[in-house]
Design a protein around this motif. Structure first.
Motif, mmCIF file in Angstrom:
data_model
loop_
_atom_site.group_PDB
_atom_site.id
_atom_site.type_symbol
_atom_site.label_atom_id
_atom_site.label_comp_id
_atom_site.label_asym_id
_atom_site.label_seq_id
_atom_site.Cartn_x
_atom_site.Cartn_y
_atom_site.Cartn_z
ATOM 1 N N PHE A 29 27.631 -98.512 -28.838
ATOM 2 C CA PHE A 29 27.538 -97.121 -29.272
ATOM 3 C C PHE A 29 28.244 -96.216 -28.274
ATOM 4 O O PHE A 29 28.499 -96.603 -27.140
ATOM 5 N N GLU A 30 28.544 -95.007 -28.732
ATOM 6 C CA GLU A 30 29.119 -94.003 -27.850
ATOM 7 C C GLU A 30 28.034 -93.521 -26.894
ATOM 8 O O GLU A 30 26.941 -93.122 -27.326
ATOM 9 N N SER A 31 28.326 -93.541 -25.588
ATOM 10 C CA SER A 31 27.313 -93.221 -24.586
ATOM 11 C C SER A 31 26.961 -91.738 -24.545
ATOM 12 O O SER A 31 26.002 -91.349 -23.881
ATOM 13 N N THR A 32 27.727 -90.909 -25.281
ATOM 14 C CA THR A 32 27.382 -89.498 -25.380
ATOM 15 C C THR A 32 26.199 -89.282 -26.318
ATOM 16 O O THR A 32 25.617 -88.194 -26.345
ATOM 17 N N THR A 33 25.839 -90.309 -27.097
ATOM 18 C CA THR A 33 24.646 -90.238 -27.940
ATOM 19 C C THR A 33 23.412 -90.362 -27.051
ATOM 20 O O THR A 33 23.322 -91.306 -26.259
ATOM 21 N N PRO A 34 22.445 -89.455 -27.131
ATOM 22 C CA PRO A 34 21.250 -89.573 -26.294
ATOM 23 C C PRO A 34 20.576 -90.922 -26.489
ATOM 24 O O PRO A 34 20.341 -91.354 -27.623
ATOM 25 N N HIS A 35 20.260 -91.592 -25.376
ATOM 26 C CA HIS A 35 19.714 -92.942 -25.481
ATOM 27 C C HIS A 35 18.836 -93.276 -24.290
ATOM 28 O O HIS A 35 18.878 -92.615 -23.254
ATOM 29 N N ARG A 36 18.066 -94.334 -24.448
ATOM 30 C CA ARG A 36 17.186 -94.806 -23.391
ATOM 31 C C ARG A 36 16.833 -96.262 -23.657
ATOM 32 O O ARG A 36 16.606 -96.661 -24.800
ATOM 33 N N TYR A 37 16.808 -97.068 -22.587
ATOM 34 C CA TYR A 37 16.316 -98.445 -22.665
ATOM 35 C C TYR A 37 14.974 -98.530 -21.944
ATOM 36 O O TYR A 37 14.779 -97.895 -20.913
ATOM 37 N N ARG A 38 14.080 -99.355 -22.470
ATOM 38 C CA ARG A 38 12.840 -99.623 -21.746
ATOM 39 C C ARG A 38 12.382 -101.051 -22.040
ATOM 40 O O ARG A 38 12.660 -101.589 -23.118
ATOM 41 N N ASN A 39 11.696 -101.620 -21.089
ATOM 42 C CA ASN A 39 11.166 -102.978 -21.227
ATOM 43 C C ASN A 39 9.648 -102.892 -21.304
ATOM 44 O O ASN A 39 8.975 -102.676 -20.303
ATOM 45 N N ASP A 40 9.111 -103.070 -22.506
ATOM 46 C CA ASP A 40 7.664 -103.034 -22.710
ATOM 47 C C ASP A 40 7.032 -104.414 -22.568
ATOM 48 O O ASP A 40 5.812 -104.548 -22.712
#
Length: 212
Positions: free
Chosen positions: A185-196
Motif C-alpha cells: 500500500f501507499e505509505s501516505t495512507t494512515p496505518h498501524r501494525y500491532r501484534n496481539d
C-alpha cells in the motif's frame, strides 16, 4: 556472531536538526511530541516508536535508511528525484564501502531497537537506491505507534510475514496478516501494525520512495 553495533540514531537526528537551525521545541511542535522526548531520543535515553521516527525524519528531510549508516557521514539526503539504476551502479563504483551485500550474513547485520517492542534489521543497501530493505520483528504487544494512533509517511510499503501474526489497520479497514500473507500500500495512507499474539511476528519489509 554478535549483531553489528546499533548506530547512534539520536546523535544523527540531532546533527540533522542543528544543520537546519531547528530548535528542539520547533521540531517537537512539528512532530507532535514533547521537546523532552526529542531530547531523550537525541541523547539515547529513549528510543522512538516507528511512527515518531518517521515523523522526525520527514520533518528533517532525511531518510530512515540513513539512520542505519554507522559511518561518520552526515545523514542528510539531498533533494531530488529517486536515483535511477545507472546512478545506483555509479554510486557502487564510487563508494563501494557504503554497500551492504551482496551477502548480508545473519548475526552481523545492523539493527535498530525501537520503542513499543519493534526491531528493524537492515538486510542490505545499494547506494543511490531509494528503498529500505528490512527484517522486521514485532514482539508480543508491540506496535508501530506507541500512542495507538495511525502513522503516515512517504513511500510505498511492501511486506511479507514469515511467522507470527500482525493486525494491520489501514485507513478505516483492519486486516489480520498471517504467515505467508503479503501487504502492499501507499505509505501516505494512515496505518498501524500491532501484534496481539503471544509470539513475535517476523517479516521482510520494503519501503520504497522514502523521504528525500
Amino acid at each position: 556472531m554478535s549483531p553489528a553495533v546499533v548506530p547512534p540514531v539520536g546523535a544523527r537526528i540531532r546533527q540533522a536538526r542543528l544543520e537546519r537551525g531547528r530548535s528542539l521545541r520547533a521540531l517537537a511542535r512539528e512532530v507532535g511530541v514533547s521537546a523532552s522526548l526529542v531530547s531523550q531520543i537525541e541523547t539515547g535515553k529513549s528510543q522512538p516508536s516507528v511512527s515518531t521516527l518517521y515523523a522526525i525524519t520527514t520533518a528533517l528531510g532525511i531518510s530512515v535508511e540513513s539512520l542505519f549508516d554507522a559511518r561518520a557521514s552526515s545523514p542528510v539526503v539531498g533533494a531530488g528525484t529517486p536515483a535511477s539504476l545507472p546512478h545506483a551502479l555509479a554510486a557502487f563504483a564510487a563508494d563501494p564501502g557504503r554497500r551492504i551485500g551482496p551477502l548480508a550474513v545473519a548475526g552481523e547485520r545492523e539493527t535498530l531497537e525501537l520503542d513499543s517492542g519493534v526491531r528493524w534489521e537492515r538486510l542490505g543497501r545499494v547506494p543511490g537506491a531509494d528503498v529500505d530493505f528490512l527484517l522486521v520483528t514485532y514482539r508480543p504487544g508491540g506496535s508501530s505507534a506507541g500512542s495507538g494512533g495511525l502513522m503516515r509517511h512517504g513511500g510505498t510499503e511492501y511486506g511479507y510475514l514469515t511467522s507470527g501474526e500482525l493486525i494491520l489497520t489501514l485507513g478505516f479497514d483492519e486486516y489480520t496478516v498471517r504467515p505467508g500473507d503479503a501487504v502492499c500500500f501507499e505509505s501516505t495512507t494512515p496505518h498501524r501494525y500491532r501484534n496481539d499474539g503471544e509470539v513475535p511476528a517476523v517479516g521482510v519489509w520494503f519501503v520504497s520512495g522514502d523521504v528525500q
